[in-house]
Design a protein around this motif. Structure first.
Motif, PDB file in Angstrom:
ATOM      1  N   GLN A  88       0.846  -1.187   0.000  1.00  0.00           N
ATOM      2  CA  GLN A  88       0.000   0.000   0.000  1.00  0.00           C
ATOM      3  C   GLN A  88       0.887   1.245   0.000  1.00  0.00           C
ATOM      4  O   GLN A  88       1.901   1.290   0.694  1.00  0.00           O
ATOM      5  N   THR A  89       0.496   2.243  -0.772  1.00  0.00           N
ATOM      6  CA  THR A  89       1.269   3.484  -0.810  1.00  0.00           C
ATOM      7  C   THR A  89       0.457   4.630  -0.214  1.00  0.00           C
ATOM      8  O   THR A  89      -0.768   4.650  -0.279  1.00  0.00           O
ATOM      9  N   TYR A  90       1.194   5.556   0.371  1.00  0.00           N
ATOM     10  CA  TYR A  90       0.588   6.732   1.004  1.00  0.00           C
ATOM     11  C   TYR A  90       1.475   7.909   0.655  1.00  0.00           C
ATOM     12  O   TYR A  90       2.669   7.914   0.981  1.00  0.00           O
ATOM     13  N   THR A  91       0.924   8.887  -0.044  1.00  0.00           N
ATOM     14  CA  THR A  91       1.704  10.031  -0.488  1.00  0.00           C
ATOM     15  C   THR A  91       1.665  11.134   0.561  1.00  0.00           C
ATOM     16  O   THR A  91       0.582  11.565   0.980  1.00  0.00           O
ATOM     17  N   ALA A  92       2.843  11.568   1.002  1.00  0.00           N
ATOM     18  CA  ALA A  92       2.919  12.605   2.032  1.00  0.00           C
ATOM     19  C   ALA A  92       4.278  13.282   1.968  1.00  0.00           C
ATOM     20  O   ALA A  92       5.289  12.661   1.637  1.00  0.00           O
ATOM     21  N   ASP A  93       4.293  14.569   2.294  1.00  0.00           N
ATOM     22  CA  ASP A  93       5.534  15.319   2.447  1.00  0.00           C
ATOM     23  C   ASP A  93       5.899  15.300   3.925  1.00  0.00           C
ATOM     24  O   ASP A  93       5.310  16.013   4.733  1.00  0.00           O
ATOM     25  N   LEU A  94       6.865  14.466   4.289  1.00  0.00           N
ATOM     26  CA  LEU A  94       7.202  14.274   5.692  1.00  0.00           C
ATOM     27  C   LEU A  94       7.936  15.469   6.295  1.00  0.00           C
ATOM     28  O   LEU A  94       8.134  15.519   7.509  1.00  0.00           O
ATOM     29  N   GLY A  95       8.309  16.422   5.463  1.00  0.00           N
ATOM     30  CA  GLY A  95       8.919  17.640   5.977  1.00  0.00           C
ATOM     31  C   GLY A  95       7.914  18.637   6.529  1.00  0.00           C
ATOM     32  O   GLY A  95       8.313  19.625   7.157  1.00  0.00           O
ATOM     33  N   GLU A  96       6.638  18.371   6.309  1.00  0.00           N
ATOM     34  CA  GLU A  96       5.576  19.245   6.809  1.00  0.00           C
ATOM     35  C   GLU A  96       5.040  18.707   8.125  1.00  0.00           C
ATOM     36  O   GLU A  96       4.536  17.581   8.187  1.00  0.00           O
ATOM     37  N   ALA A  97       5.126  19.506   9.173  1.00  0.00           N
ATOM     38  CA  ALA A  97       4.697  19.048  10.500  1.00  0.00           C
ATOM     39  C   ALA A  97       3.232  18.647  10.519  1.00  0.00           C
ATOM     40  O   ALA A  97       2.836  17.713  11.233  1.00  0.00           O
ATOM     41  N   SER A  98       2.407  19.334   9.714  1.00  0.00           N
ATOM     42  CA  SER A  98       0.965  19.058   9.724  1.00  0.00           C
ATOM     43  C   SER A  98       0.612  17.700   9.136  1.00  0.00           C
ATOM     44  O   SER A  98      -0.495  17.196   9.343  1.00  0.00           O
ATOM     45  N   THR A  99       1.551  17.088   8.413  1.00  0.00           N
ATOM     46  CA  THR A  99       1.298  15.794   7.765  1.00  0.00           C
ATOM     47  C   THR A  99       1.171  14.649   8.761  1.00  0.00           C
ATOM     48  O   THR A  99       0.406  13.706   8.558  1.00  0.00           O
ATOM     49  N   TRP A 100       1.914  14.722   9.856  1.00  0.00           N
ATOM     50  CA  TRP A 100       2.148  13.553  10.680  1.00  0.00           C
ATOM     51  C   TRP A 100       0.905  13.027  11.386  1.00  0.00           C
ATOM     52  O   TRP A 100       0.752  11.812  11.566  1.00  0.00           O
ATOM     53  N   GLY A 101      -0.001  13.894  11.761  1.00  0.00           N
ATOM     54  CA  GLY A 101      -1.202  13.439  12.444  1.00  0.00           C
ATOM     55  C   GLY A 101      -2.117  12.610  11.574  1.00  0.00           C
ATOM     56  O   GLY A 101      -2.970  11.872  12.085  1.00  0.00           O
ATOM     57  N   GLU A 102      -1.945  12.710  10.245  1.00  0.00           N
ATOM     58  CA  GLU A 102      -2.796  11.975   9.318  1.00  0.00           C
ATOM     59  C   GLU A 102      -2.238  10.604   8.959  1.00  0.00           C
ATOM     60  O   GLU A 102      -2.918   9.800   8.306  1.00  0.00           O
ATOM     61  N   LEU A 103      -1.009  10.321   9.342  1.00  0.00           N
ATOM     62  CA  LEU A 103      -0.389   9.054   8.946  1.00  0.00           C
ATOM     63  C   LEU A 103      -0.993   7.882   9.710  1.00  0.00           C
ATOM     64  O   LEU A 103      -1.466   8.035  10.840  1.00  0.00           O
ATOM     65  N   PRO A 104      -0.965   6.685   9.108  1.00  0.00           N
ATOM     66  CA  PRO A 104      -1.552   5.511   9.774  1.00  0.00           C
ATOM     67  C   PRO A 104      -0.800   5.126  11.034  1.00  0.00           C
ATOM     68  O   PRO A 104       0.427   5.271  11.116  1.00  0.00           O
ATOM     69  N   ASP A 105      -1.531   4.631  12.038  1.00  0.00           N
ATOM     70  CA  ASP A 105      -0.910   4.115  13.250  1.00  0.00           C
ATOM     71  C   ASP A 105      -0.123   2.847  12.931  1.00  0.00           C
ATOM     72  O   ASP A 105      -0.440   2.114  11.982  1.00  0.00           O
ATOM     73  N   SER A 106       0.877   2.571  13.735  1.00  0.00           N
ATOM     74  CA  SER A 106       1.654   1.348  13.551  1.00  0.00           C
ATOM     75  C   SER A 106       2.450   1.040  14.807  1.00  0.00           C
ATOM     76  O   SER A 106       2.868   1.955  15.527  1.00  0.00           O
ATOM     77  N   GLU A 107       2.678  -0.247  15.047  1.00  0.00           N
ATOM     78  CA  GLU A 107       3.549  -0.687  16.135  1.00  0.00           C
ATOM     79  C   GLU A 107       4.959  -0.979  15.638  1.00  0.00           C
ATOM     80  O   GLU A 107       5.864  -1.221  16.437  1.00  0.00           O
TER      81      GLU A 107
END
Length: 346
Positions: A88-107
């Motif tokens: 599965q792919t997820y497109t995100a700019d990880l340099g943007e602080a606002s991106t991180w809250g939208e990322l999937p949870d993971s252990e």
């Protein structure tokens, strides 16, 4: 059982198939990894094959593991290849602080984000990517096991006959890139200490893929008739498939406080000797410039070898593959390692 390595690798499809063939040991290990496995920065040189290797291992183990590969995906072909292989792919700019809250949870998280080349022209970008993004990642995945890629360049240059820097060797980075990489490690350690996160910091020296890497660079110079600089006359390397397997299995080695782990091949290789052997396979005489210095960047991987065993892909195989790939004009990523650089300026 794993297939025996082919005599030659003819094209990129075969290359990617070899790179993503999991060992029985990895298949056994991956069945213990809870879903989903998140891979941050998955669109770079190592990320796509690492993600597919994990997915193939899980499928062969009968383990319903979701592998989520997160990147900006500036190359749409990479995203399509991942998806065609069950990732599965997820497109995100990880340099943007606002991106991180939208990322999937993971252990379970693998961190591959980094910036090396172009540091001299844009050092601010290198420091931002190598410090701000790790801080975001460690905060967002504070409750996960996190394996983060680093580099052997955080160590000082060591004598050629030393066997390489061990994990106990105090870091002594040379240049802005290596300093930013050590800062990345320190930020991971800081966040881990704040939150109790279990981590492993992977100090990797020279993964080899036929499209890039030290062997690729040496073979290209031989093929083009360009001299090979001997200033950094020795090096370590490891096949990217073996490196990726170790990175995945390092999820089982995460601790708090975080531990560093050197990942590379066990041998100290001579640039002059490797070039000579490649030259014989390519029926070309290598040219050299400069002389070997008494100190080099070398990693001692004894600890990871004890944990994971010897790398399965031997140097003779890598040399044969590289020579054939070069002579047959196999694709190059056009990203030289600059392994000969001694001042840390990239």
């Amino acid at each position: 059982m794993m297939k025996a390595p082919p005599e030659i690798i003819r094209d990129e499809a075969e290359l990617d198939a070899v790179l993503t063939q999991p060992s029985p040991t990895l298949r056994d290990f991956i069945s213990q990894v809870n879903s989903p496995l998140v891979i941050l920065g998955a669109g770079g040189k190592m990320g796509p094959t690492l993600a597919v290797l994990a997915k193939h291992a899980a499928d062969l183990a009968g383990h319903p593991l979701e592998v989520i590969a997160i990147s900006r995906y500036s190359n749409a072909a990479t995203r399509h290849w991942l998806e065609n292989n069950g990732v599965q792919t997820y497109t995100a700019d990880l340099g943007e602080a606002s991106t991180w809250g939208e990322l999937p949870d993971s252990e379970n998280v693998i961190y591959l984000v980094g910036q090396k080349f172009g540091t001299e022209e844009n050092p601010g970008l290198t420091w931002a990517i190598n410090t701000l993004v790790p801080a975001y990642a460690a905060e967002r995945y504070r409750d996960a096991k996190l394996v983060a890629l680093s580099t052997g360049c955080v160590y000082p240059l060591v004598p050629v006959d030393s066997g390489g820097a061990t994990e106990a060797t105090p870091p002594e980075p040379l240049g802005e890139y290596a300093s930013a990489c050590l800062a990345r490690e320190r930020l991971f350690e800081y966040q881990a200490n704040r939150h109790g996160t279990a981590m492993t910091l992977i100090r990797l020296n020279y993964a080899i893929d036929l499209r890039y890497g030290v062997l690729h660079d040496i073979a290209q110079k031989i093929h083009q008739g360009n001299p090979i600089d001997l200033a950094m006359g020795h090096f370590n390397c490891i096949w990217q498939g073996d490196a990726n397997e170790r990175i995945l299995r390092a999820l089982g080695q995460c601790t708090n406080p975080p531990q560093a782990l050197n990942i590379t091949g066990p041998d100290t290789l001579s640039v002059r000797d490797v070039a000579g052997r490649l030259g014989q396979l390519m029926s070309r005489q290598p040219k050299f410039t400069g002389e070997e210095a008494p100190t080099v960047w070398l990693n001692n991987p004894a600890r990871s070898t004890e944990l994971f065993g010897e790398p399965t892909t031997k140097l003779e195989t890598l040399l044969r593959w590289t020579a054939h790939w070069t002579l047959n004009q196999g694709r190059s990523l056009g990203k030289p390692t600059h392994f000969e650089v001694r001042d840390g300026k990239y």
